[in-house]
Scaffold this active site. Structure first.
Site, PDB file in Angstrom:
ATOM      1  N   ARG A  96       8.452 -10.289  -8.973  1.00 44.54           N
ATOM      2  CA  ARG A  96       7.069 -10.313  -9.454  1.00 44.54           C
ATOM      3  C   ARG A  96       6.643 -11.763  -9.645  1.00 44.54           C
ATOM      4  O   ARG A  96       7.440 -12.604 -10.094  1.00 44.54           O
ATOM      5  CB  ARG A  96       6.953  -9.575 -10.798  1.00 44.54           C
ATOM      6  N   HIS A 124       3.164  -9.367  -0.401  1.00 48.19           N
ATOM      7  CA  HIS A 124       3.837  -8.308  -1.179  1.00 48.19           C
ATOM      8  C   HIS A 124       4.265  -7.140  -0.264  1.00 48.19           C
ATOM      9  O   HIS A 124       3.813  -6.003  -0.445  1.00 48.19           O
ATOM     10  CB  HIS A 124       2.913  -7.814  -2.312  1.00 48.19           C
ATOM     11  N   GLU A 174      -2.508 -11.520  -7.403  1.00 44.75           N
ATOM     12  CA  GLU A 174      -2.545 -10.959  -6.053  1.00 44.75           C
ATOM     13  C   GLU A 174      -3.885 -10.259  -5.831  1.00 44.75           C
ATOM     14  O   GLU A 174      -4.364  -9.576  -6.736  1.00 44.75           O
ATOM     15  CB  GLU A 174      -1.395  -9.966  -5.866  1.00 44.75           C
TER      16      GLU A 174
HETATM   17  C1  GLV Z   1       6.870  -3.152  -5.307  1.00 44.10           C
HETATM   18  O1  GLV Z   1       6.642  -4.250  -5.673  1.00 44.10           O
HETATM   19  C2  GLV Z   1       7.594  -2.181  -6.059  1.00 44.10           C
HETATM   20  O2  GLV Z   1       7.784  -2.377  -7.273  1.00 44.10           O
HETATM   21  O3  GLV Z   1       7.996  -1.173  -5.475  1.00 44.10           O
END
Ligand code: GLV
Length: 323
Positions: A236, A284, A265
Site C-alpha cells: 500500500r 495497482h 491513487e
Molecule cells: C489489492 O491491492 C488487494 O488488496 O487485493
C-alpha cells in the site's frame, strides 16, 4: 435480496447469484461508483461486492441499514472500518491466497525492470537515440545471488521468498512478529528493519497499511539502503513517504524504485516521482492476471452468497463477528 456491485464485473460466474436477487451494478468499466451513489444504493442493500477503491467508513455503515455482508474482491482491507463492521454484526470477506503468486510475480517484475532499466531502455529506442551496442549501455544490477529483504512476511512474502530462492537469492525479512517456523521452512533469516535495509540489494515492501506502518519508509530508512539497491512497493502506498522517496531517488542514493501502489491513487502525470528515470510505476496491478482476477471474483461471490445465507465465509477478516 439486493446485491450492490460497486464496479462493473463481467463474468460468467455471476450466474451463481440466484435469479430472484436484485443486482445493482455500477456500469462504467473504468470508474468508481460516486460516493453519493454508493451511500444511496447501500441504504437498502443486503450485500455489497466491493474492492480497494471504495471507502467503507463509519458514515458508510450508518447508511447500510440492511447490510448483512461486505465482500471484498481484494486481500487488503484498510479501506474498511473493520471495527465498525463488527459493531454492526457484518462479516467482511476478502480473497487471500489466490493472489499471492501474482503479487509476488509483480514484485519480481518490478525488481527486474528496475535492475535492468527496462523502461528507460525502451524509451531510449523510441526516442531514436540508439546508435550502437555500448560496453556499458544501460548497465544495471544483477538479481541472481543478490540479497532480498522482505518487509512483511505474510502469505505473499513467503511465496516471494520461494520464488527468490529459485534465483539463488539470499532472503532476509523483517516482520512485526518473528516467525521461526518460516525461517526454517524457507531458509530465510530475520533482521531488524535497519539491518535489512543496510544489507539488502532488493527491498520489497509487503507490510499492510495500518497506523503502525504509515510512512514506515522515510528518508532516514531509504538512506540506510545501498546506492546500488532497488526498492519495490506492492503493498500500500501509505507505507512510503513519497516526498522522501523522490528526494532519495533524485539524489541517486538508491539505484531505482518500482511502485505498484501510491499514497494517492490514481497517481497523476504531474507527480514529481514520474519525472524520474529511476522510477517505474504501474497502476495497482499486483494481482492482475486474468486467472487470478477470475479466482478473486469467484471467492468474493462465494463469500457474498454465504454471508447472505448466514453461513461462515471462506475467508473472514473479522472472525470476532461470529463470537
Ligand atoms: C489489492 O491491492 C488487494 O488488496 O487485493
Amino acid at each position: 435480496m439486493k446485491i450492490l456491485f460497486t464496479r462493473s464485473i463481467q463474468s460468467p460466474m455471476l450466474s451463481m447469484i440466484p435469479e430472484d436477487y436484485e443486482v445493482v451494478m455500477w456500469k462504467e468499466e473504468n470508474s468508481v461508483m460516486p460516493r453519493n451513489e454508493l451511500l444511496k444504493e447501500v441504504a437498502d442493500a443486503d450485500a455489497i461486492f466491493t474492492n480497494v477503491t471504495d471507502l467503507l467508513d463509519k458514515e458508510f455503515f450508518e447508511h447500510a441499514k440492511k447490510l448483512k455482508i461486505v465482500s471484498l474482491m481484494a486481500v487488503g482491507f484498510d479501506n474498511v472500518d473493520i471495527q465498525e463492521a463488527t459493531k454492526c454484526g457484518i462479516p467482511v470477506g476478502h480473497t487471500p491466497d489466490v493472489l499471492s503468486e501474482a503479487v509476488a510475480e509483480l514484485a519480481l517484475t518490478l525488481m527486474f525492470a528496475c535492475a535492468r532499466r527496462v523502461v528507460e531502455s525502451m524509451q531510449f529506442i523510441k526516442d531514436n537515440k540508439w546508435e550502437s551496442w555500448g560496453p556499458y549501455l544501460f548497465a544495471g544490477q544483477k538479481i541472481s545471488g543478490a540479497k532480498l529483504g522482505i518487509i512483511g512476511m505474510g502469505r505473499i512474502g513467503k511465496i516471494l521468498a520461494q520464488q527468490a530462492k529459485a534465483l539463488n537469492m539470499d532472503v532476509v525479512y523483517y516482520n512485526r512478529r518473528r516467525n521461526p517456523q518460516t525461517e526454517t521452512e524457507l531458509d530465510v533469516e530475520y533482521r531488524d528493519l535497519e539491518s535489512l535495509l543496510k544489507e539488502s540489494d532488493y527491498v520489497v515492501m509487503l507490510a499492510p497499511a495500518s497506523q503502525e506502518t504509515y510512512h514506515m519508509m522515510g528518508y532516514e530508512q531509504f538512506a540506510f539502503m545501498k546506492p546500488t539497491s532497488v526498492f519495490v512497493n506492492v503493498s500500500r502506498g501509505s507505507t512510503v513517504n513519497e516526498k522522501d522517496l523522490y528526494k532519495i531517488l533524485s539524489e541517486k542514493k538508491i539505484f531505482a524504485a518500482g511502485l505498484d501502489v501510491f499514497e494517492e491513487e490514481p497517481i497523476r502525470k504531474e507527480h514529481p516521482l514520474l519525472t524520474l528515470d529511476n522510477l517505474i510505476a504501474v497502476p495497482h496491478i499486483g494481482s492482475g492476471t486474468q486467472e487470478t482476477r477470475d479466482k478473486m471474483v469467484e471467492i468474493a461471490l462465494k463469500n457474498m452468497l454465504k454471508g447472505l445465507n448466514g453461513e461462515r465465509l471462506l475467508h473472514t477478516v473479522n472472525e470476532e463477528v461470529y463470537e
